[in-house]
Design a protein around this motif. Structure first.
Motif, PDB file in Angstrom:
ATOM      1  N   PRO A  97       4.685  88.156  62.595  1.00 21.54           N
ATOM      2  CA  PRO A  97       3.486  87.820  63.375  1.00 21.54           C
ATOM      3  C   PRO A  97       3.622  86.501  64.133  1.00 21.54           C
ATOM      4  O   PRO A  97       3.110  86.364  65.245  1.00 21.54           O
ATOM      5  N   ALA A  98       4.287  85.520  63.540  1.00 24.01           N
ATOM      6  CA  ALA A  98       4.450  84.226  64.206  1.00 24.01           C
ATOM      7  C   ALA A  98       5.413  84.318  65.382  1.00 24.01           C
ATOM      8  O   ALA A  98       5.248  83.635  66.393  1.00 24.01           O
ATOM      9  N   LEU A  99       6.413  85.186  65.264  1.00 25.86           N
ATOM     10  CA  LEU A  99       7.431  85.293  66.305  1.00 25.86           C
ATOM     11  C   LEU A  99       7.025  86.245  67.418  1.00 25.86           C
ATOM     12  O   LEU A  99       7.313  86.017  68.587  1.00 25.86           O
ATOM     13  N   GLY A 100       6.365  87.332  67.018  1.00 25.39           N
ATOM     14  CA  GLY A 100       6.088  88.384  67.982  1.00 25.39           C
ATOM     15  C   GLY A 100       7.269  89.335  68.059  1.00 25.39           C
ATOM     16  O   GLY A 100       8.423  88.934  67.840  1.00 25.39           O
ATOM     17  N   PRO A 101       7.029  90.593  68.367  1.00 23.95           N
ATOM     18  CA  PRO A 101       8.111  91.595  68.372  1.00 23.95           C
ATOM     19  C   PRO A 101       9.254  91.257  69.317  1.00 23.95           C
ATOM     20  O   PRO A 101      10.423  91.434  68.976  1.00 23.95           O
ATOM     21  N   SER A 102       8.934  90.763  70.523  1.00 22.86           N
ATOM     22  CA  SER A 102      10.003  90.511  71.497  1.00 22.86           C
ATOM     23  C   SER A 102      10.885  89.347  71.060  1.00 22.86           C
ATOM     24  O   SER A 102      12.115  89.407  71.157  1.00 22.86           O
ATOM     25  N   ARG A 103      10.251  88.286  70.558  1.00 23.42           N
ATOM     26  CA  ARG A 103      11.023  87.113  70.118  1.00 23.42           C
ATOM     27  C   ARG A 103      11.876  87.452  68.902  1.00 23.42           C
ATOM     28  O   ARG A 103      13.033  87.043  68.801  1.00 23.42           O
ATOM     29  N   ALA A 104      11.296  88.204  67.948  1.00 27.70           N
ATOM     30  CA  ALA A 104      12.057  88.601  66.757  1.00 27.70           C
ATOM     31  C   ALA A 104      13.177  89.560  67.128  1.00 27.70           C
ATOM     32  O   ALA A 104      14.291  89.478  66.598  1.00 27.70           O
ATOM     33  N   GLY A 105      12.892  90.479  68.048  1.00 28.12           N
ATOM     34  CA  GLY A 105      13.920  91.440  68.451  1.00 28.12           C
ATOM     35  C   GLY A 105      15.071  90.815  69.199  1.00 28.12           C
ATOM     36  O   GLY A 105      16.195  91.330  69.182  1.00 28.12           O
ATOM     37  N   ALA A 106      14.797  89.672  69.870  1.00 26.55           N
ATOM     38  CA  ALA A 106      15.861  89.010  70.627  1.00 26.55           C
ATOM     39  C   ALA A 106      16.821  88.251  69.734  1.00 26.55           C
ATOM     40  O   ALA A 106      17.968  87.992  70.127  1.00 26.55           O
ATOM     41  N   GLU A 107      16.378  87.868  68.523  1.00 25.48           N
ATOM     42  CA  GLU A 107      17.231  87.082  67.614  1.00 25.48           C
ATOM     43  C   GLU A 107      17.208  87.656  66.199  1.00 25.48           C
ATOM     44  O   GLU A 107      16.853  86.957  65.248  1.00 25.48           O
ATOM     45  N   PRO A 108      17.580  88.901  66.013  1.00 34.00           N
ATOM     46  CA  PRO A 108      17.490  89.484  64.660  1.00 34.00           C
ATOM     47  C   PRO A 108      18.384  88.781  63.653  1.00 34.00           C
ATOM     48  O   PRO A 108      17.991  88.584  62.498  1.00 34.00           O
ATOM     49  N   ALA A 109      19.579  88.383  64.054  1.00 31.69           N
ATOM     50  CA  ALA A 109      20.477  87.694  63.125  1.00 31.69           C
ATOM     51  C   ALA A 109      19.908  86.337  62.735  1.00 31.69           C
ATOM     52  O   ALA A 109      19.999  85.916  61.578  1.00 31.69           O
ATOM     53  N   ALA A 110      19.287  85.649  63.704  1.00 32.81           N
ATOM     54  CA  ALA A 110      18.712  84.340  63.414  1.00 32.81           C
ATOM     55  C   ALA A 110      17.502  84.469  62.491  1.00 32.81           C
ATOM     56  O   ALA A 110      17.278  83.613  61.628  1.00 32.81           O
ATOM     57  N   VAL A 111      16.711  85.526  62.675  1.00 32.04           N
ATOM     58  CA  VAL A 111      15.558  85.746  61.797  1.00 32.04           C
ATOM     59  C   VAL A 111      16.028  85.948  60.359  1.00 32.04           C
ATOM     60  O   VAL A 111      15.469  85.383  59.414  1.00 32.04           O
ATOM     61  N   ALA A 112      17.088  86.754  60.191  1.00 35.10           N
ATOM     62  CA  ALA A 112      17.632  86.975  58.847  1.00 35.10           C
ATOM     63  C   ALA A 112      18.164  85.670  58.265  1.00 35.10           C
ATOM     64  O   ALA A 112      17.980  85.383  57.075  1.00 35.10           O
ATOM     65  N   ALA A 113      18.822  84.862  59.100  1.00 38.62           N
ATOM     66  CA  ALA A 113      19.359  83.581  58.621  1.00 38.62           C
ATOM     67  C   ALA A 113      18.236  82.617  58.259  1.00 38.62           C
ATOM     68  O   ALA A 113      18.343  81.857  57.288  1.00 38.62           O
ATOM     69  N   LEU A 114      17.143  82.648  59.019  1.00 36.51           N
ATOM     70  CA  LEU A 114      16.004  81.778  58.716  1.00 36.51           C
ATOM     71  C   LEU A 114      15.401  82.135  57.366  1.00 36.51           C
ATOM     72  O   LEU A 114      15.067  81.250  56.566  1.00 36.51           O
ATOM     73  N   ALA A 115      15.256  83.428  57.114  1.00 40.42           N
ATOM     74  CA  ALA A 115      14.721  83.859  55.816  1.00 40.42           C
ATOM     75  C   ALA A 115      15.614  83.371  54.679  1.00 40.42           C
ATOM     76  O   ALA A 115      15.131  82.917  53.636  1.00 40.42           O
ATOM     77  N   GLN A 116      16.926  83.432  54.913  1.00 44.02           N
ATOM     78  CA  GLN A 116      17.869  82.982  53.881  1.00 44.02           C
ATOM     79  C   GLN A 116      17.771  81.463  53.683  1.00 44.02           C
ATOM     80  O   GLN A 116      17.798  80.970  52.555  1.00 44.02           O
ATOM     81  N   ARG A 117      17.653  80.717  54.770  1.00 44.65           N
ATOM     82  CA  ARG A 117      17.529  79.263  54.671  1.00 44.65           C
ATOM     83  C   ARG A 117      16.259  78.877  53.893  1.00 44.65           C
ATOM     84  O   ARG A 117      16.236  77.863  53.189  1.00 44.65           O
ATOM     85  N   CYS A 118      15.217  79.683  54.049  1.00 46.85           N
ATOM     86  CA  CYS A 118      13.955  79.420  53.342  1.00 46.85           C
ATOM     87  C   CYS A 118      13.988  79.936  51.913  1.00 46.85           C
ATOM     88  O   CYS A 118      12.986  79.822  51.191  1.00 46.85           O
TER      89      CYS A 118
END
Length: 739
Positions: free
Chosen positions: A254-275
């Motif tokens: 919800p914070a990223l929005g579908p387009s922003r999340a879809g543009a950086e799927p690997a980064a989203v996964a890495a962010l979840a791991q960092r958290c």
């Protein structure tokens, strides 16, 4: 409908075996008037006072006389917006709280877990979802078990709040926990109320707050496992873990929005791991991304990659920062437990044993177990079986912060030296049992005071320890280099060689020896560097990187000659000869293998002679002299059997099989390959076993025995996949072609 006063009065009369008529006589009221009270008529203040005195109710009846029975408390705070995940836990909570009540036993769910894992959010989500099942209201209190306030809320103060919420006048609430608890249970008698006790410190804090009414439900959250609550009140315990990767991504969406999340799927996964998949950290990260739409997800991931700043970044101006949430649990630890927690933050492996922790902390096992149990109970450390623990990533960062802030540099360095010294000496003992026939001239520094390395009953126990610790070997090496313990670091890699040669975990082999080379270079020690390069070259050879292997062997041989180390020079020559064969440099291989054999013979190293003779057998076969090859290989096999040395036999038998194939005897070749596979299976050599099965399947395939070939390759594939060997791809291709 009977009032709360009438219900409690009935209970007290039954308890004392007194009838309503007898009570009427004692208080000088008519039975008819009491009958009206029994059926719902509000009692007068005088009637309530007289009943209290006669039945010795200590103010309970007087307090209940003024209660508005129609009052319905609704104290639940709002639930977290966009709550995601926790489907299994919600299902369990709904099943428990919605189950058929048992007389006198409220239905209780106790949630525990580490700070920031979302216990309160889950409790409130479940409570809001179930309001219809508790039509008489919901009570809520934050017990401040772990917070920055003056201390946990006391049961008597909470009871006063609950009684007021239930409509009892403040002037009639009795003093003392016991009397208030009785009045509280009386007020809830016959009602269906859900009680949420958030952030409890211990079972003792909440026991007076548990209703006695079967129709009531209770949700408790705590960072501590409330074993007493489960034992005495049959509470259903649920331990919350960090979110799954999918749940974490859904929370961020919800914070990223579908387009922003879809543009950086690997980064989203890495962010979840960092958290660390902690909801608290994820929500803070999501808020930062929502507040800064021009900040890319990858930018935030890179900022969180710096451990020294990670907890600083996971902070929000108007909510609880991750570091603060951790500090509330840390501040309640005993001194010894807090020190153990801090020092564990220095160890960066994925898990740690009790014995290793004892070396790190410098204490006895029995005292240490008490500290570890305390850390586990409040979820600052996760228990993995009886003797192993692990940190959540962010908690380890916090622990290391506290160590840097509270322990001196000298104290931290001493703890690290004890830890890596323990690993060195334990690994050396284990590896000697794995290959007792092998001559190993490695000299170890003293273990040091307080370091008690493990001993093993046999090679099976030694191998089990190495397997369990394998993922810690590289982090321990990195820690040794960080604290400039170079003398221990390079020896630790060498001490692991027998295990690495047996299991052949390529990534661990190369990584430990790359770090060992850095240590040797830091010491400017050519003796150490040469030995490390020999082992590193052997690792690359087993990974089929023959060019790199050959270059490392050449450098190692030069260093061995420089310092006068003929023992390791001989092994370097033997390994270099094998790499030369793979590169088609047969005459060079012959010279290297013969020089290795001469050195091994002079040194009396029979194991080395086996390997040099086997390599010479390969040279003769590649040269077309198959009978000469068989003679050399048979001598190698006879020597290894005399020594009862399984690895030399497993090394030599496939080479004999190749010689028989060259002579056109595939059945004999299959027999030798079968013997080699049996030895690999017994010793646990998965790479060697995979190689033998790969060749075994190829011979069968050439003979037209396709199904048997596929069976061999299927087992080879399984072994390669277990050790992540790149030859797995070749086997999959062969299996597809053979279908």
């Amino acid at each position: 409908m009977a009032s709360l006063f009438a219900v409690e009065l009935e209970r007290l009369l039954t308890q004392r075996a007194m009838s309503w008529r007898q009570l009427a006589k004692k208080i000088n009221y008519s039975p008819g008037w009491l009958s009206k009270v029994k059926n719902g008529k509000p009692p007068s203040e005088e009637l309530a006072r007289l009943c209290d005195e006669v039945l010795e109710a200590q103010g309970t009846l007087a307090a209940l006389a003024g209660v508005d029975s129609g009052l319905r408390p609704a104290q639940l705070p709002f639930a977290t917006a966009r709550f995601v995940g926790r489907d299994r836990e919600l299902h369990v909570m709904q099943a428990v709280l919605g189950s058929e009540p048992q007389p006198g036993a409220p239905r209780i769910v106790a949630l525990d877990g580490p700070p920031g894992v979302g216990k309160t959010a889950l409790a409130l989500r479940a409570a809001h979802d179930m309001t219809r099942q508790f039509p008489d209201g919901q009570l809520y209190v934050d017990l401040y078990g772990y917070s920055a306030c003056d201390g946990p809320a006391t049961p008597d103060s909470v009871l006063e709040e609950f009684l007021a919420a239930l409509g009892i006048a403040a002037t009639t609430i009795p003093p003392g926990v016991e009397q208030r608890a009785k009045l509280y249970r009386s007020a809830l008698a016959g009602k269906r109320v859900l009680v949420v006790l958030d952030n409890a410190a211990c079972s003792g804090q909440i026991e007076p707050l548990i209703p006695g009414a079967a129709g009531c439900g209770v949700i408790v959250t705590s960072r501590r496992r409330l074993s007493g609550l489960a034992l005495h009140m049959d509470a259903r315990q649920l331990t919350l873990r960090p979110m799954t990767e999918d749940e974490a991504a859904t929370l961020l969406l919800p914070a990223l929005g579908p387009s922003r999340a879809g543009a950086e799927p690997a980064a989203v996964a890495a962010l979840a791991q960092r958290c660390g998949y902690l909801p608290l950290a994820l929500r803070i990260a999501a808020n930062q991304l929502a507040s800064h739409p021009h900040l890319s997800v990858e930018d935030l991931v890179n900022e969180l990659g710096e451990e020294a700043r990670r907890l600083d970044r996971l902070a929000a101006g108007d909510s609880v920062p991750v570091r603060t949430a951790f500090s509330w649990s840390y501040r309640d630890l005993s001194g010894d437990a807090a020190r153990t927690f801090r020092l564990l933050g220095l160890h960066r492996g994925p898990q740690i044993s009790v014995d290793a922790t004892a070396a790190l902390v410098g204490t006895d096992i029995s005292s240490l177990r008490r500290c570890l149990e305390q850390l586990g109970d409040v979820h600052l450390l996760e228990r993995l079986g009886r003797d192993r623990y692990r940190f959540h990533d962010l908690l380890r960062v916090y622990a290391a912060e506290r160590a840097a802030a509270e322990d001196t540099a000298e104290e931290r360095a001493a703890a690290v030296r004890q830890l890596v010294g323990w690993y060195l000496h334990t690994a050396a003992r284990a590896n000697r049992l794995l290959a007792p026939f092998r001559i190993n001239p490695l000299q170890l520094p003293p273990a040091g005071p307080g370091v008690c390395p493990l001993t093993f009953d046999d090679d099976v126990a030694a191998l089990r320890w190495c397997d369990a610790e394998r993922d810690n070997f590289v982090p321990v090496m990195q820690l040794a280099l960080q604290y400039q313990l170079y003398d221990i670091a390079w020896r630790f890699a060498i001490a692991l060689f027998d295990y690495l040669l047996l299991r052949k975990p390529g990534r661990v082999w190369i990584a430990t020896h790359d770090l060992a080379r850095d240590a040797a270079l830091a010491l400017a020690d050519p003796y150490a560097e040469g030995w490390v390069l020999t082992n590193l070259a052997e690792g690359y050879r087993w990974q089929s990187d023959f060019a790199r292997s050959a270059a490392l062997f050449d450098r190692a041989i030069a260093l061995h000659r420089q310092v006068g180390n003929p023992h390791i020079e001989a092994w370097s020559l033997a390994g270099a000869a094998s790499s030369s064969i793979e590169r088609g440099q047969i005459e060079q291989a012959r010279d290297q293998a013969q020089r290795a054999l001469d050195l091994f013979t002079d040194l009396g190293n029979r194991e080395g002679q086996v390997w040099a003779l086997a390599t010479l057998g390969d040279v003769e076969r590649e040269s077309g002299h198959v009978e000469n090859a068989l003679a050399a290989l048979q001598e190698a096999l006879d020597t290894s059997e005399e020594m009862d040395e399984p690895y030399g036999r497993a090394w030599t038998l496939p080479k004999i099989a190749e010689a028989h194939l060259a002579l056109g005897n595939p059945e004999r070749a299959l027999a030798f390959l079968h013997r080699a596979q049996e030895i690999c299976r017994q010793t646990g050599d998965r790479l060697g076993g995979g190689n033998v099965l790969l060749r075994h399947g190829a011979v069968l395939y050439d003979l037209g025995r396709v199904e048997e070939a596929r069976a061999s390759w299927a087992v080879a594939l399984q072994l390669y996949e277990e050790i992540e060997d790149p030859q797995a791809a070749e086997v999959r291709l062969r299996l597809r072609k053979a279908t």
